[in-house]
Design a protein around this motif. Structure first.
Motif, PDB file in Angstrom:
ATOM      1  N   TYR A 244       0.694  -0.764  -0.089  1.00 48.08           N
ATOM      2  CA  TYR A 244      -0.107  -0.083   0.014  1.00 48.08           C
ATOM      3  C   TYR A 244       0.829   1.473   0.697  1.00 48.08           C
ATOM      4  N   VAL A 245       0.625   2.107  -0.429  1.00 45.85           N
ATOM      5  CA  VAL A 245       1.197   3.190  -1.139  1.00 45.85           C
ATOM      6  C   VAL A 245       0.202   4.630  -0.751  1.00 45.85           C
ATOM      7  N   PHE A 246       0.311   5.541   0.030  1.00 44.86           N
ATOM      8  CA  PHE A 246      -0.857   6.337   0.320  1.00 44.86           C
ATOM      9  C   PHE A 246      -0.113   7.496  -0.350  1.00 44.86           C
ATOM     10  N   GLY A 247      -0.899   8.042  -1.413  1.00 40.95           N
ATOM     11  CA  GLY A 247      -1.193   8.380  -2.517  1.00 40.95           C
ATOM     12  C   GLY A 247      -1.474   8.609  -3.554  1.00 40.95           C
ATOM     13  N   GLY A 248      -0.746   7.020  -3.299  1.00 39.05           N
ATOM     14  CA  GLY A 248      -0.193   7.122  -5.066  1.00 39.05           C
ATOM     15  C   GLY A 248      -1.619   5.974  -5.445  1.00 39.05           C
ATOM     16  N   ASP A 249      -1.380   6.228  -7.525  1.00 43.10           N
ATOM     17  CA  ASP A 249      -2.132   5.936  -7.648  1.00 43.10           C
ATOM     18  C   ASP A 249      -1.857   5.849  -9.225  1.00 43.10           C
ATOM     19  N   SER A 250      -0.756   5.154  -9.427  1.00 45.69           N
ATOM     20  CA  SER A 250      -0.353   4.172 -10.428  1.00 45.69           C
ATOM     21  C   SER A 250       0.348   2.858 -10.665  1.00 45.69           C
ATOM     22  N   PRO A 251       0.737   2.404 -11.367  1.00 53.35           N
ATOM     23  CA  PRO A 251       1.946   1.316 -11.300  1.00 53.35           C
ATOM     24  C   PRO A 251       3.504   1.668 -10.640  1.00 53.35           C
ATOM     25  N   SER A 252       3.742   3.471 -11.315  1.00 56.99           N
ATOM     26  CA  SER A 252       4.696   3.664 -11.350  1.00 56.99           C
ATOM     27  C   SER A 252       4.959   4.386  -9.598  1.00 56.99           C
ATOM     28  N   THR A 253       3.722   4.884  -9.156  1.00 61.92           N
ATOM     29  CA  THR A 253       4.232   5.064  -8.193  1.00 61.92           C
ATOM     30  C   THR A 253       3.586   4.363  -6.995  1.00 61.92           C
ATOM     31  N   GLY A 254       2.681   2.691  -7.443  1.00 68.85           N
ATOM     32  CA  GLY A 254       2.078   2.209  -6.019  1.00 68.85           C
ATOM     33  C   GLY A 254       0.469   2.935  -6.037  1.00 68.85           C
ATOM     34  N   PHE A 255       0.044   2.367  -5.449  1.00 68.88           N
ATOM     35  CA  PHE A 255      -1.111   2.993  -5.054  1.00 68.88           C
ATOM     36  C   PHE A 255      -1.898   2.529  -3.871  1.00 68.88           C
ATOM     37  N   ASP A 256      -2.621   3.723  -3.534  1.00 63.36           N
ATOM     38  CA  ASP A 256      -3.548   3.540  -2.195  1.00 63.36           C
ATOM     39  C   ASP A 256      -4.750   2.569  -2.277  1.00 63.36           C
ATOM     40  N   CYS A 257      -6.007   3.082  -1.847  1.00 62.68           N
ATOM     41  CA  CYS A 257      -7.145   2.354  -1.941  1.00 62.68           C
ATOM     42  C   CYS A 257      -8.172   2.696  -2.939  1.00 62.68           C
TER      43      CYS A 257
ATOM     44  N   GLY B 228      -6.506   4.580  -5.291  1.00 70.93           N
ATOM     45  CA  GLY B 228      -5.966   4.856  -6.404  1.00 70.93           C
ATOM     46  C   GLY B 228      -6.238   3.864  -7.219  1.00 70.93           C
ATOM     47  N   LEU B 229      -6.546   2.435  -6.345  1.00 70.40           N
ATOM     48  CA  LEU B 229      -6.144   1.557  -7.121  1.00 70.40           C
ATOM     49  C   LEU B 229      -7.473   1.400  -8.184  1.00 70.40           C
ATOM     50  N   THR B 230      -8.343   1.645  -7.161  1.00 67.11           N
ATOM     51  CA  THR B 230      -9.974   1.547  -7.852  1.00 67.11           C
ATOM     52  C   THR B 230      -9.941   2.511  -9.248  1.00 67.11           C
ATOM     53  N   GLN B 231     -10.107   3.370  -8.897  1.00 67.47           N
ATOM     54  CA  GLN B 231      -9.856   4.494 -10.092  1.00 67.47           C
ATOM     55  C   GLN B 231      -8.540   4.110 -11.693  1.00 67.47           C
ATOM     56  N   TRP B 232      -7.580   3.884 -10.919  1.00 67.08           N
ATOM     57  CA  TRP B 232      -6.513   3.622 -12.285  1.00 67.08           C
ATOM     58  C   TRP B 232      -7.408   1.867 -12.959  1.00 67.08           C
ATOM     59  N   VAL B 233      -7.915   0.866 -12.031  1.00 60.84           N
ATOM     60  CA  VAL B 233      -8.421  -0.405 -12.182  1.00 60.84           C
ATOM     61  C   VAL B 233      -9.297  -0.119 -13.488  1.00 60.84           C
ATOM     62  N   TYR B 234     -10.649   1.038 -12.993  1.00 59.06           N
ATOM     63  CA  TYR B 234     -11.478   0.673 -13.337  1.00 59.06           C
ATOM     64  C   TYR B 234     -11.747   1.648 -14.825  1.00 59.06           C
ATOM     65  N   GLY B 235     -10.949   2.781 -14.687  1.00 59.24           N
ATOM     66  CA  GLY B 235      -9.961   3.391 -15.864  1.00 59.24           C
ATOM     67  C   GLY B 235      -9.943   2.338 -16.868  1.00 59.24           C
ATOM     68  N   GLN B 236      -8.793   1.353 -16.976  1.00 66.88           N
ATOM     69  CA  GLN B 236      -8.359   1.112 -17.715  1.00 66.88           C
ATOM     70  C   GLN B 236      -9.509  -0.166 -18.330  1.00 66.88           C
ATOM     71  N   ASN B 237     -10.288   0.070 -17.305  1.00 67.21           N
ATOM     72  CA  ASN B 237     -11.285  -0.649 -17.919  1.00 67.21           C
ATOM     73  C   ASN B 237     -12.689  -0.173 -18.587  1.00 67.21           C
ATOM     74  N   GLY B 238     -12.350   1.920 -19.230  1.00 65.10           N
ATOM     75  CA  GLY B 238     -13.875   2.408 -19.293  1.00 65.10           C
ATOM     76  C   GLY B 238     -14.790   3.077 -18.908  1.00 65.10           C
ATOM     77  N   ILE B 239     -14.006   2.728 -17.399  1.00 62.06           N
ATOM     78  CA  ILE B 239     -15.093   3.678 -16.770  1.00 62.06           C
ATOM     79  C   ILE B 239     -14.314   4.652 -15.533  1.00 62.06           C
ATOM     80  N   LYS B 240     -15.091   5.827 -16.092  1.00 61.29           N
ATOM     81  CA  LYS B 240     -14.204   6.481 -15.055  1.00 61.29           C
ATOM     82  C   LYS B 240     -14.418   7.054 -14.066  1.00 61.29           C
ATOM     83  N   LEU B 241     -13.486   7.250 -12.438  1.00 62.36           N
ATOM     84  CA  LEU B 241     -14.042   7.692 -11.125  1.00 62.36           C
ATOM     85  C   LEU B 241     -13.393   8.497 -10.779  1.00 62.36           C
ATOM     86  N   PRO B 242     -13.953   8.871  -9.567  1.00 60.07           N
ATOM     87  CA  PRO B 242     -13.315  10.482  -8.408  1.00 60.07           C
ATOM     88  C   PRO B 242     -11.433   9.689  -8.422  1.00 60.07           C
ATOM     89  N   ARG B 243     -10.986  10.609  -7.782  1.00 61.75           N
ATOM     90  CA  ARG B 243      -9.981  10.015  -7.097  1.00 61.75           C
ATOM     91  C   ARG B 243     -10.145   9.909  -5.559  1.00 61.75           C
TER      92      ARG B 243
END
Length: 317
Positions: free
Chosen positions: A210-223, A225-240
């Motif tokens: 877990y990385v606080f403030g992380g929102d991408s594979p390059s930075t790591g993910f917080d909770c 950040g992970l959901t936003q990136w994963v859903y975004g990769q599948n065409g679903i836009k979530l806020p941060r």
């Protein structure tokens, strides 16, 4: 020169107005439909939006307008336009300032939303409880978490039969057009059609910290950040943030939750938001999340998660 200065002042004024109302509108995530209310109620929209956002229920703005319409008789029946007096222990219509009525009423509505989410009750319970009080939340929670006509009648009968408005949910929702959102509770919306792809995307990070403030594979993910990136990769836009994701999703009763829905938690750490953690519901009372022990699967039967569970939300395909 004087004319040019006047034009600049007007332009600056318009920018400020846009910034104020644009910000409010951006927080009014319409998960429940569009209010179809008369002008006498519509005039309160800017103030309702402002107060609702202040209390963290901006996504309920349309529903709040519908409640005002029901409580005020279309906007012209009383100055206590949300019939807020009783929630303060006062006699009916004791509040005679419409703005005070809005502030007290929306604050009370927020308390019901929080309590219903804590008790894992559905949207209909929230609306009916504005009329019946928080006791109805407890009653529904002890009968499966989903409000029904039978539960409404039984609760009213236990309080004397003539207690409250037994059709309050229907009376409020007649002022909301839910056709554009697929239903008020979110349970009528279709679950994710690309869930398998979504979870495959998430699993590639399993075991990472877990990385606080992380929102991408390059930075790591917080909770969130992970959901936003994963859903975004599948065409679903979530806020941060987890709170913003909670606000932007349609609420789902525990009995209706499906793989691909989001699961939300409160008070997992100290911050200013009600929602502090989010994970992906994967079925069998399990979530996939980025948490203190890293990224991976976690059972929702764990006492910590049960204690902090706030509810479920469905994203739009």
């Amino acid at each position: 020169m004087k004319k040019k200065v006047i034009i600049i002042i007007i332009a600056a004024f318009l920018i400020i107005i846009f910034a104020i109302f644009g910000y409010q509108q951006s927080n009014d995530n319409n998960s429940f439909g569009k209010a179809k209310v008369p002008a006498a109620v519509q005039r309160w929209r800017p103030l309702v939006s402002e107060i609702a956002n202040k209390y963290g229920v901006g996504n309920y703005t349309e529903v709040l307008l519908a409640i005002i319409c029901q409580e005020s008789g279309g906007g012209d029946g009383t100055n206590d336009i949300m019939q807020s007096s009783e929630s303060e222990g006062l006699s009916p219509n004791a509040i005679q300032d419409p703005q005070e009525s809005l502030n007290v009423g929306i604050k009370y509505f927020k308390s019901i939303v929080d309590y219903a989410n804590k008790k894992k009750c559905d949207f209909a319970t929230i609306i009916q409880s504005y009329n019946f009080g928080q006791g109805y939340v407890d009653y529904v929670a002890s009968h499966g978490g989903k409000s029904t006509k039978e539960l409404v009648v039984a609760f009213a009968s236990a309080h004397g039969g003539s207690y409250g408005d037994k059709s309050y949910y229907d009376h409020v929702m007649r002022y909301v057009d839910v056709t554009s959102t697929g239903g008020a509770s979110g349970s009528s919306q279709s679950p994710l059609s690309n869930y398998d792809s979504l979870i495959k995307t998430a699993e590639q990070f399993q075991g990472q910290p877990y990385v606080f403030g992380g929102d991408s594979p390059s930075t790591g993910f917080d909770c969130s950040g992970l959901t936003q990136w994963v859903y975004g990769q599948n065409g679903i836009k979530l806020p941060r943030t987890a709170q913003e994701q909670y606000d932007s999703t349609s609420k789902v009763a525990p009995g209706d939750v499906k793989p691909g829905d989001l699961v939300f938690f409160t008070a997992t750490y100290q911050c200013g938001d009600y929602i502090t953690h989010v994970g992906i519901y994967v079925g069998n009372n399990t979530m996939y999340q980025s948490g203190g022990h890293g990224i991976g699967y976690t059972s929702l039967n764990n006492s910590f998660w049960q204690q902090h569970l706030a509810g479920y939300g469905r994203v739009r395909n």
